[in-house]
Design an enzyme around this catalytic site. Structure first.
Site, PDB file in Angstrom:
ATOM      1  N   SER A 140     -10.109  -0.231  -2.419  1.00 20.46           N
ATOM      2  CA  SER A 140      -9.540   0.598  -3.508  1.00 20.46           C
ATOM      3  C   SER A 140      -9.978   2.050  -3.512  1.00 20.46           C
ATOM      4  O   SER A 140      -9.353   3.195  -3.976  1.00 20.46           O
ATOM      5  CB  SER A 140      -9.788   0.023  -4.921  1.00 20.46           C
ATOM      6  OG  SER A 140      -8.992  -1.375  -4.789  1.00 20.46           O
ATOM      7  N   GLU A 159      -4.177  -2.692 -10.305  1.00 24.22           N
ATOM      8  CA  GLU A 159      -5.129  -2.040 -11.281  1.00 24.22           C
ATOM      9  C   GLU A 159      -5.353  -0.468 -11.103  1.00 24.22           C
ATOM     10  O   GLU A 159      -5.289   0.085 -11.969  1.00 24.22           O
ATOM     11  CB  GLU A 159      -6.581  -2.665 -11.081  1.00 24.22           C
ATOM     12  CG  GLU A 159      -6.635  -4.389 -11.667  1.00 24.22           C
ATOM     13  CD  GLU A 159      -6.244  -5.245 -10.874  1.00 24.22           C
ATOM     14  OE1 GLU A 159      -5.666  -4.843  -9.723  1.00 24.22           O
ATOM     15  OE2 GLU A 159      -5.997  -6.280 -11.189  1.00 24.22           O
ATOM     16  N   GLY A 173      -1.353  -1.465  -0.122  1.00 23.30           N
ATOM     17  CA  GLY A 173      -1.304   0.071  -0.699  1.00 23.30           C
ATOM     18  C   GLY A 173      -1.808   0.517  -1.831  1.00 23.30           C
ATOM     19  O   GLY A 173      -1.180   1.520  -2.568  1.00 23.30           O
ATOM     20  N   GLY A 174      -2.783  -0.265  -2.444  1.00 20.94           N
ATOM     21  CA  GLY A 174      -3.431   0.099  -3.724  1.00 20.94           C
ATOM     22  C   GLY A 174      -2.978  -1.082  -4.786  1.00 20.94           C
ATOM     23  O   GLY A 174      -1.902  -1.342  -4.805  1.00 20.94           O
ATOM     24  N   GLU A 218       4.955   6.685   0.222  1.00 19.25           N
ATOM     25  CA  GLU A 218       4.855   5.534   0.733  1.00 19.25           C
ATOM     26  C   GLU A 218       5.161   4.337  -0.408  1.00 19.25           C
ATOM     27  O   GLU A 218       5.826   3.264  -0.238  1.00 19.25           O
ATOM     28  CB  GLU A 218       3.495   5.399   1.466  1.00 19.25           C
ATOM     29  CG  GLU A 218       3.260   5.777   2.557  1.00 19.25           C
ATOM     30  CD  GLU A 218       1.953   6.190   2.877  1.00 19.25           C
ATOM     31  OE1 GLU A 218       0.713   5.958   2.344  1.00 19.25           O
ATOM     32  OE2 GLU A 218       1.736   7.353   3.794  1.00 19.25           O
ATOM     33  N   ARG A 219       4.889   4.648  -1.824  1.00 23.09           N
ATOM     34  CA  ARG A 219       4.656   3.788  -2.647  1.00 23.09           C
ATOM     35  C   ARG A 219       6.252   3.617  -3.197  1.00 23.09           C
ATOM     36  O   ARG A 219       6.816   2.724  -3.280  1.00 23.09           O
ATOM     37  CB  ARG A 219       3.858   4.072  -3.885  1.00 23.09           C
ATOM     38  CG  ARG A 219       2.434   3.974  -3.810  1.00 23.09           C
ATOM     39  CD  ARG A 219       1.771   4.182  -4.984  1.00 23.09           C
ATOM     40  NE  ARG A 219       0.334   3.801  -4.356  1.00 23.09           N
ATOM     41  CZ  ARG A 219      -0.781   4.696  -4.518  1.00 23.09           C
ATOM     42  NH1 ARG A 219      -0.747   5.948  -5.363  1.00 23.09           N
ATOM     43  NH2 ARG A 219      -1.847   4.149  -4.253  1.00 23.09           N
ATOM     44  N   GLU A 241     -11.074  -0.619   5.295  1.00 29.46           N
ATOM     45  CA  GLU A 241     -12.317  -0.915   6.149  1.00 29.46           C
ATOM     46  C   GLU A 241     -12.884  -2.224   5.440  1.00 29.46           C
ATOM     47  O   GLU A 241     -12.778  -2.406   4.385  1.00 29.46           O
ATOM     48  CB  GLU A 241     -13.336   0.010   6.378  1.00 29.46           C
ATOM     49  CG  GLU A 241     -12.984   1.383   6.935  1.00 29.46           C
ATOM     50  CD  GLU A 241     -13.888   2.294   7.018  1.00 29.46           C
ATOM     51  OE1 GLU A 241     -14.971   2.094   6.719  1.00 29.46           O
ATOM     52  OE2 GLU A 241     -13.572   3.432   7.772  1.00 29.46           O
ATOM     53  N   PRO A 242     -13.772  -2.935   6.110  1.00 30.88           N
ATOM     54  CA  PRO A 242     -14.456  -4.076   5.369  1.00 30.88           C
ATOM     55  C   PRO A 242     -15.251  -3.531   3.983  1.00 30.88           C
ATOM     56  O   PRO A 242     -15.122  -4.306   3.174  1.00 30.88           O
ATOM     57  CB  PRO A 242     -15.497  -4.452   6.642  1.00 30.88           C
ATOM     58  CG  PRO A 242     -14.895  -4.157   7.871  1.00 30.88           C
ATOM     59  CD  PRO A 242     -14.193  -2.794   7.652  1.00 30.88           C
ATOM     60  N   ILE A 301      -5.014  -4.287   8.789  1.00 30.08           N
ATOM     61  CA  ILE A 301      -4.101  -3.050   9.265  1.00 30.08           C
ATOM     62  C   ILE A 301      -2.796  -3.525   9.649  1.00 30.08           C
ATOM     63  O   ILE A 301      -2.685  -4.098  10.746  1.00 30.08           O
ATOM     64  CB  ILE A 301      -4.941  -2.182  10.293  1.00 30.08           C
ATOM     65  CG1 ILE A 301      -6.170  -1.708   9.684  1.00 30.08           C
ATOM     66  CG2 ILE A 301      -3.931  -0.972  10.607  1.00 30.08           C
ATOM     67  CD1 ILE A 301      -6.222  -0.965   8.648  1.00 30.08           C
TER      68      ILE A 301
HETATM   69  C1  LIG Z   1      -0.412  -7.210   3.443  1.00 31.91           C
HETATM   70  C2  LIG Z   1      -1.224  -5.962   3.586  1.00 31.91           C
HETATM   71  C3  LIG Z   1      -0.941  -4.967   4.211  1.00 31.91           C
HETATM   72  C4  LIG Z   1      -1.937  -4.044   4.394  1.00 31.91           C
HETATM   73  N1  LIG Z   1      -1.777  -2.716   5.261  1.00 31.91           N
HETATM   74  C5  LIG Z   1      -2.663  -2.020   5.342  1.00 31.91           C
HETATM   75  C6  LIG Z   1      -2.532  -0.927   6.274  1.00 31.91           C
HETATM   76  O1  LIG Z   1      -1.579  -0.913   7.113  1.00 31.91           O
HETATM   77  N2  LIG Z   1      -3.633   0.003   6.415  1.00 31.91           N
HETATM   78  C7  LIG Z   1      -4.525   0.155   5.476  1.00 31.91           C
HETATM   79  O2  LIG Z   1      -5.500   0.898   5.702  1.00 31.91           O
HETATM   80  N3  LIG Z   1      -4.823  -0.767   4.457  1.00 31.91           N
HETATM   81  C8  LIG Z   1      -3.912  -1.831   4.554  1.00 31.91           C
HETATM   82  N4  LIG Z   1      -3.910  -2.811   3.605  1.00 31.91           N
HETATM   83  C9  LIG Z   1      -5.225  -2.929   2.780  1.00 31.91           C
HETATM   84  C10 LIG Z   1      -4.710  -2.426   1.186  1.00 31.91           C
HETATM   85  O3  LIG Z   1      -4.501  -0.996   1.089  1.00 31.91           O
HETATM   86  C11 LIG Z   1      -6.240  -2.780   0.203  1.00 31.91           C
HETATM   87  O4  LIG Z   1      -5.891  -4.175   0.264  1.00 31.91           O
HETATM   88  C12 LIG Z   1      -5.956  -2.201  -1.008  1.00 31.91           C
HETATM   89  O5  LIG Z   1      -6.242  -0.939  -0.917  1.00 31.91           O
HETATM   90  C13 LIG Z   1      -7.118  -2.956  -1.880  1.00 31.91           C
HETATM   91  O6  LIG Z   1      -8.333  -2.647  -1.316  1.00 31.91           O
HETATM   92  P1  LIG Z   1      -9.097  -4.303  -1.135  1.00 31.91           P
HETATM   93  O7  LIG Z   1      -8.236  -5.325  -0.482  1.00 31.91           O
HETATM   94  O8  LIG Z   1     -10.370  -3.988  -0.320  1.00 31.91           O
HETATM   95  O9  LIG Z   1      -9.546  -4.495  -2.530  1.00 31.91           O
HETATM   96  P2  LIG Z   1     -10.712  -3.958  -3.551  1.00 31.91           P
HETATM   97  O10 LIG Z   1     -10.884  -2.591  -3.355  1.00 31.91           O
HETATM   98  O11 LIG Z   1     -12.140  -4.801  -2.830  1.00 31.91           O
HETATM   99  O12 LIG Z   1     -10.375  -4.658  -4.960  1.00 31.91           O
HETATM  100  C14 LIG Z   1     -10.704  -5.779  -5.297  1.00 31.91           C
HETATM  101  C15 LIG Z   1     -10.382  -6.025  -6.676  1.00 31.91           C
HETATM  102  O13 LIG Z   1     -10.934  -5.080  -7.628  1.00 31.91           O
HETATM  103  C16 LIG Z   1     -10.188  -4.279  -8.225  1.00 31.91           C
HETATM  104  N5  LIG Z   1     -10.697  -3.037  -8.711  1.00 31.91           N
HETATM  105  C17 LIG Z   1     -11.206  -2.124  -7.430  1.00 31.91           C
HETATM  106  N6  LIG Z   1     -11.770  -1.004  -8.053  1.00 31.91           N
HETATM  107  C18 LIG Z   1     -11.342  -1.066  -9.233  1.00 31.91           C
HETATM  108  C19 LIG Z   1     -11.527   0.057 -10.359  1.00 31.91           C
HETATM  109  N7  LIG Z   1     -11.878   1.121 -10.410  1.00 31.91           N
HETATM  110  N8  LIG Z   1     -10.933  -0.423 -11.721  1.00 31.91           N
HETATM  111  C20 LIG Z   1     -10.491  -1.692 -11.752  1.00 31.91           C
HETATM  112  N9  LIG Z   1     -10.291  -2.550 -10.754  1.00 31.91           N
HETATM  113  C21 LIG Z   1     -10.760  -2.344  -9.630  1.00 31.91           C
HETATM  114  C22 LIG Z   1      -8.991  -4.148  -7.473  1.00 31.91           C
HETATM  115  O14 LIG Z   1      -8.048  -3.996  -8.265  1.00 31.91           O
HETATM  116  C23 LIG Z   1      -8.851  -5.812  -7.117  1.00 31.91           C
HETATM  117  O15 LIG Z   1      -8.226  -6.709  -7.975  1.00 31.91           O
HETATM  118  C24 LIG Z   1      -3.065  -3.865   3.509  1.00 31.91           C
HETATM  119  C25 LIG Z   1      -3.214  -4.935   2.673  1.00 31.91           C
HETATM  120  C26 LIG Z   1      -2.372  -6.123   2.621  1.00 31.91           C
HETATM  121  C27 LIG Z   1      -2.505  -7.052   1.492  1.00 31.91           C
END
Ligand SMILES: Cc1cc2nc3c(=O)[nH]c(=O)nc-3n(C[C@H](O)[C@H](O)[C@H](O)COP(=O)(O)OP(=O)(O)OC[C@H]3O[C@@H](n4cnc5c(N)ncnc54)[C@H](O)[C@@H]3O)c2cc1C
Length: 399
Positions: free
Chosen positions: A147, A387, A383-384, A255-256, A142-143, A173
């Site tokens: 992570s 980090e 997918g995570g 999935e991973r 979500e917005p 998504i």
């Molecule tokens: C091409 C693509 C396809 C995707 N498809 C899907 C999908 O089908 N369904 C779905 O639900 N999601 C999907 N996603 C979303 C994806 O799962 C998220 O982008 C991912 O979980 C990371 O979340 P975020 O982008 O909000 O980054 P954030 O959580 O905002 O993280 C930003 C930065 O902070 C770091 N960070 C955050 N927490 C910590 C911590 N505790 N310690 C150290 N570093 C930290 C992260 O590693 C990253 O570098 C997709 C993403 C991409 C790029």
């Protein structure tokens, strides 16, 4: 060396199948030939226009490449998780953008549903998904929730009689803009915890807010979804109320494990393109592959590809053994996270060398090597993130 030779041997005449059985190697070769023929020609237009070929899923269904882990009685192939990974390896080689879409449909949605849905739900959704007439997605992010997975989810569900009412926004998504069914995760308004639902996208209250353009994997549908007083029948609840986390965690490691072969497939294709280029491109009166500094690049790429392959197949083997109630902890949790982490890092190194070897053509948008270069970052974020994978590995080691 053809890519099919990569699938079944080293290309040196040895009978090595990289640990795959003869049946698995034959399946990979069949998938490789099929996706090359059906989808490779679409890659460039997909990249240029963020275009998604409508016939993708029916074509995959007719070819027998959907519902890999699902029993034949439900329209599936009755195979295993490793075989899913082999299809993703083949797609990685020939159309990596479709590999991402396939991952969302086949693993995130279809396989997770198969493992968690009741018999009635399986009969309702799986045959269409196996035929490719129903496209699936998984919506968690979500917005405000990335992570932190379920910890920050704000999309809410509340029970009203024999329905649930859902409100919220999901972002980034995969397949979201084209999906027919969405495996959706919500926070429960009453009683705490989370819930997982299948939302059919014809449901009133569901809308695709927008598609989102990407730096790589272009053409793979990606978007933002809205749920506004979206009423979902109670029989669309997957698993138990307040226990949606179980549905999510059971699927994550698989999935991973099956995402990593996408990186392997891309790396194999990159090496193939680089070997061909090193033989063809002449400077200073000879093929550039005769220069030792270019050979150094090829040798390093080869080492990365071979180590990726070993790690990917080993992880898929372990993922095959994860029971329906398992996953989300233990050895496979660390191993699957480590495999994607490694493949992401190794692929980045392979593509960095590859663009250098291709020179200006590597820098030009229109070349395949450039398209592949722009794709690498996904494995470190989607997918995570890397980090989070490191945190998972360390936590498992310290347990
Ligand atoms: C091409 C693509 C396809 C995707 N498809 C899907 C999908 O089908 N369904 C779905 O639900 N999601 C999907 N996603 C979303 C994806 O799962 C998220 O982008 C991912 O979980 C990371 O979340 P975020 O982008 O909000 O980054 P954030 O959580 O905002 O993280 C930003 C930065 O902070 C770091 N960070 C955050 N927490 C910590 C911590 N505790 N310690 C150290 N570093 C930290 C992260 O590693 C990253 O570098 C997709 C993403 C991409 C790029």
């Amino acid at each position: 060396m053809t890519t099919t030779e990569h699938a079944t041997g080293t290309g040196t005449g040895a009978e090595d199948r990289y640990g795959l059985t003869a049946g698995q190697a034959a399946f990979l070769a069949r998938a490789d030939a099929f996706v090359k023929e059906a989808f490779h020609e679409h890659s460039r237009r997909m990249d240029d226009e963020e275009w998604f070929p409508e016939e993708t899923y029916p074509t995959l269904g007719k070819g027998g490449f959907l519902g890999i882990t699902v029993p034949e009685a439900l329209g599936g192939q009755g195979l295993d998780v490793l075989s899913s990974g082999l299809v993703l390896q083949a797609l990685g080689r020939w159309n990596h953008a479709l590999a991402l879409s396939y991952l969302c449909h086949e693993s995130l949605c279809l396989n997770t549903l198969y493992r968690n849905a009741n018999d009635e739900q399986r009969k309702r959704w799986l045959p269409g998904m196996c035929a490719g007439t129903t496209v699936g997605a998984l919506a968690l992010t979500e917005p405000g929730a990335g992570s932190d997975l379920l910890g920050s989810v704000e999309t809410s569900s509340r029970r009203e009689g024999d329905h649930f009412v859902i409100n919220g926004t999901k972002k980034f998504i995969g397949n979201g803009p084209v999906a027919d069914v969405i495996l959706l995760f919500t926070r429960m308004e009453e009683g705490g915890g989370h819930a997982a639902f299948v939302v059919e996208t014809t449901n009133p209250g569901f809308s695709v807010k927008r598609s989102i353009s990407k730096m790589g994997f272009r053409g793979s549908p990606w978007g933002e979804l809205e749920f506004t007083d979206c009423r979902v029948p109670a029989d669309c609840l997957i698993g138990e109320e307040h226990k949606g986390h179980r549905v999510l965690m059971r699927g994550l490691d698989i999935e991973r494990a099956v995402a990593a072969p996408i990186g392997l497939g891309i790396a194999e294709r990159v090496l193939e393109l680089c070997v061909a280029r090193a033989k063809e491109r002449r400077q200073f009166g000879k093929p550039i592959g005769k220069f030792e500094l270019v050979q150094d690049k090829l040798a390093k790429m080869y080492v990365r590809v071979e180590t990726m392959r070993t790690f990917v197949y080993r992880t898929l083997e372990e993922a095959n053994r994860v029971g329906f109630d398992e996953g989300g902890k233990g050895g496979i949790h660390a191993l699957a996270a480590a495999c994607v982490l490694y493949v992401g890092e190794a692929l980045k190194e392979v593509l960095d060398e590859a663009v250098q070897l291709w020179g200006a053509r590597g820098y030009a948008w229109e070349y395949e090597i450039n398209r592949l270069y722009r794709a690498v970052k996904v494995l470190e974020i989607g997918g995570g993130t890397s980090e989070i994978r490191k945190i998972i590995i360390a936590n498992e080691l310290m347990r």
